[in-house]
Design a protein around this motif. Structure first.
Motif, PDB file in Angstrom:
ATOM      1  N   PRO A  31      39.332  37.106  33.307  1.00 11.83           N
ATOM      2  CA  PRO A  31      40.584  36.349  33.401  1.00 11.83           C
ATOM      3  C   PRO A  31      40.948  36.012  34.838  1.00 11.83           C
ATOM      4  O   PRO A  31      40.335  36.489  35.790  1.00 11.83           O
ATOM      5  CB  PRO A  31      41.599  37.350  32.834  1.00 11.83           C
ATOM      6  CG  PRO A  31      41.077  38.676  33.300  1.00 11.83           C
ATOM      7  CD  PRO A  31      39.566  38.548  33.212  1.00 11.83           C
ATOM      8  N   ASN A  32      41.979  35.194  34.969  1.00 17.59           N
ATOM      9  CA  ASN A  32      42.664  34.970  36.244  1.00 17.59           C
ATOM     10  C   ASN A  32      43.801  35.996  36.278  1.00 17.59           C
ATOM     11  O   ASN A  32      44.458  36.228  35.260  1.00 17.59           O
ATOM     12  CB  ASN A  32      43.270  33.568  36.308  1.00 17.59           C
ATOM     13  CG  ASN A  32      42.224  32.500  36.097  1.00 17.59           C
ATOM     14  OD1 ASN A  32      41.197  32.496  36.747  1.00 17.59           O
ATOM     15  ND2 ASN A  32      42.484  31.593  35.171  1.00 17.59           N
ATOM     16  N   ILE A  33      44.058  36.579  37.444  1.00 21.87           N
ATOM     17  CA  ILE A  33      45.099  37.607  37.565  1.00 21.87           C
ATOM     18  C   ILE A  33      45.932  37.301  38.797  1.00 21.87           C
ATOM     19  O   ILE A  33      45.391  37.027  39.873  1.00 21.87           O
ATOM     20  CB  ILE A  33      44.464  39.008  37.702  1.00 21.87           C
ATOM     21  CG1 ILE A  33      43.548  39.292  36.517  1.00 21.87           C
ATOM     22  CG2 ILE A  33      45.545  40.093  37.821  1.00 21.87           C
ATOM     23  CD1 ILE A  33      42.630  40.474  36.704  1.00 21.87           C
ATOM     24  N   TRP A  34      47.257  37.385  38.639  1.00 23.48           N
ATOM     25  CA  TRP A  34      48.151  37.192  39.768  1.00 23.48           C
ATOM     26  C   TRP A  34      49.394  38.046  39.551  1.00 23.48           C
ATOM     27  O   TRP A  34      49.654  38.500  38.433  1.00 23.48           O
ATOM     28  CB  TRP A  34      48.474  35.710  39.972  1.00 23.48           C
ATOM     29  CG  TRP A  34      49.354  35.079  38.951  1.00 23.48           C
ATOM     30  CD1 TRP A  34      50.706  34.900  39.035  1.00 23.48           C
ATOM     31  CD2 TRP A  34      48.976  34.547  37.672  1.00 23.48           C
ATOM     32  NE1 TRP A  34      51.177  34.287  37.902  1.00 23.48           N
ATOM     33  CE2 TRP A  34      50.141  34.066  37.046  1.00 23.48           C
ATOM     34  CE3 TRP A  34      47.764  34.451  36.992  1.00 23.48           C
ATOM     35  CZ2 TRP A  34      50.124  33.491  35.781  1.00 23.48           C
ATOM     36  CZ3 TRP A  34      47.757  33.885  35.728  1.00 23.48           C
ATOM     37  CH2 TRP A  34      48.924  33.406  35.136  1.00 23.48           C
ATOM     38  N   GLU A  63      33.702  39.885  39.507  1.00 24.22           N
ATOM     39  CA  GLU A  63      34.035  40.308  40.872  1.00 24.22           C
ATOM     40  C   GLU A  63      35.302  39.598  41.344  1.00 24.22           C
ATOM     41  O   GLU A  63      36.169  40.205  41.973  1.00 24.22           O
ATOM     42  CB  GLU A  63      32.866  40.016  41.817  1.00 24.22           C
ATOM     43  CG  GLU A  63      31.672  40.916  41.599  1.00 24.22           C
ATOM     44  CD  GLU A  63      30.431  40.457  42.343  1.00 24.22           C
ATOM     45  OE1 GLU A  63      29.566  41.308  42.574  1.00 24.22           O
ATOM     46  OE2 GLU A  63      30.320  39.251  42.676  1.00 24.22           O
ATOM     47  N   ARG A  64      35.408  38.303  41.027  1.00 30.68           N
ATOM     48  CA  ARG A  64      36.614  37.548  41.384  1.00 30.68           C
ATOM     49  C   ARG A  64      37.843  38.151  40.726  1.00 30.68           C
ATOM     50  O   ARG A  64      38.868  38.378  41.365  1.00 30.68           O
ATOM     51  CB  ARG A  64      36.464  36.079  40.975  1.00 30.68           C
ATOM     52  CG  ARG A  64      37.725  35.263  41.263  1.00 30.68           C
ATOM     53  CD  ARG A  64      37.811  33.994  40.427  1.00 30.68           C
ATOM     54  NE  ARG A  64      37.457  34.120  39.037  1.00 30.68           N
ATOM     55  CZ  ARG A  64      38.262  34.613  38.068  1.00 30.68           C
ATOM     56  NH1 ARG A  64      39.477  35.062  38.351  1.00 30.68           N
ATOM     57  NH2 ARG A  64      37.853  34.655  36.817  1.00 30.68           N
ATOM     58  N   ALA A  65      37.757  38.453  39.419  1.00 27.54           N
ATOM     59  CA  ALA A  65      38.897  39.015  38.690  1.00 27.54           C
ATOM     60  C   ALA A  65      39.314  40.363  39.273  1.00 27.54           C
ATOM     61  O   ALA A  65      40.511  40.632  39.461  1.00 27.54           O
ATOM     62  CB  ALA A  65      38.557  39.152  37.205  1.00 27.54           C
ATOM     63  N   ARG A  66      38.348  41.206  39.579  1.00 28.07           N
ATOM     64  CA  ARG A  66      38.659  42.521  40.178  1.00 28.07           C
ATOM     65  C   ARG A  66      39.330  42.347  41.541  1.00 28.07           C
ATOM     66  O   ARG A  66      40.273  43.066  41.871  1.00 28.07           O
ATOM     67  CB  ARG A  66      37.393  43.370  40.312  1.00 28.07           C
ATOM     68  CG  ARG A  66      36.926  43.969  39.024  1.00 28.07           C
ATOM     69  CD  ARG A  66      37.749  45.175  38.678  1.00 28.07           C
ATOM     70  NE  ARG A  66      37.386  45.679  37.364  1.00 28.07           N
ATOM     71  CZ  ARG A  66      38.072  46.595  36.731  1.00 28.07           C
ATOM     72  NH1 ARG A  66      39.157  47.113  37.291  1.00 28.07           N
ATOM     73  NH2 ARG A  66      37.716  47.003  35.547  1.00 28.07           N
TER      74      ARG A  66
END
Length: 116
Positions: free
Chosen positions: A45-48, A5-8
């Motif tokens: 993953p982490n996404i930015w 949920e965090r990644a999305r």
């Protein structure tokens, strides 16, 4: 909130911050990556946002803390950092198509507990 949920949310936030800059194809390639990772039981993953209208992806996990992906409309740039330099190569990708074996081998290993 789960890691997925965090990644999305991170992904959606990138697009929301610059909605007119991200090409639909770039968003589709990032969706392909997320679908692959989740379907195969790999960690979220982490996404930015990247400097260009691209997505940056990495993981804070042993064995892949030196891996970074930069996602564009037609390719994924794969970076592996070491003490002094880094290796980089491109994974060409059209939305909906399969990923290469070399690309799959770069990704974090599946978490076998998630696949059960």
């Amino acid at each position: 909130m789960t890691q997925w949920e965090r990644a999305r949310r991170e992904f959606e936030s990138c697009v929301a911050e610059r909605p007119s800059e991200y090409e639909p194809t770039t968003v589709a390639v990032m969706n392909d990556i997320l679908e692959l990772l989740q379907r195969t039981g790999r960690p979220a993953p982490n996404i930015w946002p990247g400097y260009w209208p691209a997505f940056c992806v990495d993981w804070d996990l042993p064995g892949v803390e030196n891996l970074k992906l930069e996602v564009f409309a037609d390719r994924i740039e794969v970076y592996r950092y070491n003490e002094t330099l880094f290796d980089v190569w491109d994974e060409d990708h059209d939305p909906g198509n399969a990923f290469s074996e070399a690309f799959l081998n770069e990704l974090p290993s599946p978490d076998v507990t998630l696949l059960k």
